[in-house]
Design an enzyme around this catalytic site. Structure first.
Site, PDB file in Angstrom:
ATOM      1  N   ASN A   1     -11.497  26.555  -2.748  1.00 53.73           N
ATOM      2  CA  ASN A   1     -10.174  26.930  -2.575  1.00 53.73           C
ATOM      3  C   ASN A   1      -9.030  26.763  -3.935  1.00 53.73           C
ATOM      4  OD1 ASN A   1     -10.431  24.387  -1.472  1.00 53.73           O
ATOM      5  ND2 ASN A   1      -8.310  24.710  -0.473  1.00 53.73           N
TER       6      ASN A   1
ATOM      7  N   GLU B   1      -5.385  27.168  -5.143  1.00 51.67           N
ATOM      8  CA  GLU B   1      -4.080  27.409  -4.541  1.00 51.67           C
ATOM      9  C   GLU B   1      -3.112  27.518  -5.651  1.00 51.67           C
ATOM     10  OE1 GLU B   1      -3.171  23.746  -2.077  1.00 51.67           O
ATOM     11  OE2 GLU B   1      -4.453  24.525  -0.660  1.00 51.67           O
ATOM     12  N   ASN B   2      -2.007  27.937  -5.225  1.00 46.15           N
ATOM     13  CA  ASN B   2      -0.869  28.386  -6.517  1.00 46.15           C
ATOM     14  C   ASN B   2       0.343  27.955  -5.809  1.00 46.15           C
ATOM     15  OD1 ASN B   2       1.109  30.589  -7.497  1.00 46.15           O
ATOM     16  ND2 ASN B   2      -0.822  30.651  -8.585  1.00 46.15           N
ATOM     17  N   ALA B   3       1.420  27.584  -6.922  1.00 41.49           N
ATOM     18  CA  ALA B   3       2.756  27.276  -6.646  1.00 41.49           C
ATOM     19  C   ALA B   3       3.493  28.202  -5.852  1.00 41.49           C
ATOM     20  CB  ALA B   3       3.559  27.025  -7.739  1.00 41.49           C
TER      21      ALA B   3
ATOM     22  N   TYR C   1       2.817  30.006  -2.773  1.00 35.60           N
ATOM     23  CA  TYR C   1       1.855  29.684  -1.782  1.00 35.60           C
ATOM     24  C   TYR C   1       0.684  30.811  -1.493  1.00 35.60           C
ATOM     25  CZ  TYR C   1       3.901  25.235  -1.155  1.00 35.60           C
ATOM     26  OH  TYR C   1       4.547  23.825  -1.071  1.00 35.60           O
TER      27      TYR C   1
ATOM     28  N   CYS D   1      -9.050  31.405  -0.828  1.00 37.05           N
ATOM     29  CA  CYS D   1      -9.902  30.496  -0.212  1.00 37.05           C
ATOM     30  C   CYS D   1     -11.307  30.428  -0.788  1.00 37.05           C
ATOM     31  CB  CYS D   1     -10.064  31.105   1.339  1.00 37.05           C
ATOM     32  SG  CYS D   1      -8.647  31.333   2.092  1.00 37.05           S
TER      33      CYS D   1
ATOM     34  N   GLU E   1     -14.260  30.771   0.174  1.00 40.54           N
ATOM     35  CA  GLU E   1     -15.204  31.762   0.630  1.00 40.54           C
ATOM     36  C   GLU E   1     -14.995  33.134  -0.345  1.00 40.54           C
ATOM     37  OE1 GLU E   1     -13.333  30.196   2.547  1.00 40.54           O
ATOM     38  OE2 GLU E   1     -14.080  29.961   4.621  1.00 40.54           O
TER      39      GLU E   1
ATOM     40  N   CYS F   1     -10.919  31.902   7.596  1.00 39.61           N
ATOM     41  CA  CYS F   1      -9.774  32.706   8.094  1.00 39.61           C
ATOM     42  C   CYS F   1     -10.298  34.185   8.134  1.00 39.61           C
ATOM     43  CB  CYS F   1      -8.596  32.351   7.046  1.00 39.61           C
ATOM     44  SG  CYS F   1      -8.713  33.640   5.567  1.00 39.61           S
TER      45      CYS F   1
ATOM     46  N   CYS G   1     -10.747  36.117   4.858  1.00 41.53           N
ATOM     47  CA  CYS G   1     -12.012  35.601   4.369  1.00 41.53           C
ATOM     48  C   CYS G   1     -13.243  36.422   5.142  1.00 41.53           C
ATOM     49  CB  CYS G   1     -12.487  34.451   4.222  1.00 41.53           C
ATOM     50  SG  CYS G   1     -11.745  33.505   2.945  1.00 41.53           S
TER      51      CYS G   1
END
Ligand code: THU
Length: 142
Positions: A49, A51-53, A55, A60, A62, A93, A96
């Site tokens: 995964n 992530e990013n500031a 959100y 993910c 996958e 999720c 995905c």
């Protein structure tokens, strides 16, 4: 019809999914997810995964793995393993599941590993029943 994995293939696949957790960029959730796909040609492709500031922009594990596999030219896939640091295992999720459905048959197996290496497995057809996919478009007129 997906062929089943050998014990050696499953061992390698799960080891690489667990190892991929260390590749995660997850400073916001601190929830590491590692994934590994086995292609029918015998290659293993990892994802984690990212992530990013902002959100919702995060991705993910996958989808990172499948995107990487697709742009590397792979089209046929035997299985995916997903590993997290929780127990029981996390399952992919909804986004995905839809993403993986695009590239896999309903019998495609998704192996889910917990923090202790225990796993359970479900097919994409089980995880995403009655789904919409590429075969649902009407034929295009030429
Ligand atoms: N995450 C995945 O990578 N795969 C899943 O199937 C569930 C959630 C990630 C997204 C986010 O970076 C973190 O786990 C917490 O939701």
């Amino acid at each position: 019809m997906a062929s089943s994995l050998s014990p050696q293939e499953l061992h390698t696949l799960s080891s690489k999914a667990v190892a991929a957790k260390s590749l995660a960029y997850c400073p916001y959730s601190n929830f590491r997810v590692g994934a590994c796909i086995l292609t029918t040609s015998g290659e293993y492709i990892q994802g984690a995964n990212v992530e990013n500031a902002s959100y919702p922009v995060g991705t993910c594990a996958e989808r990172v793995a499948f995107g990487t596999a697709i742009v590397a030219g792979h089209k046929d896939f035997k299985a995916i393993a997903v590993a997290t640091d929780i127990s029981p295992p996390a399952s992919p999720c909804g986004m995905c599941r839809q993403f993986m459905k695009e590239f896999t048959a309903p019998s495609f197996p998704v192996y889910m590993y917990d923090k202790d290496g225990n796993h359970f497995v479900r097919t994409i057809g089980e995880l995403l029943p009655n789904s919409f996919g590429p075969d649902d478009f009407p034929p295009t007129k030429t």
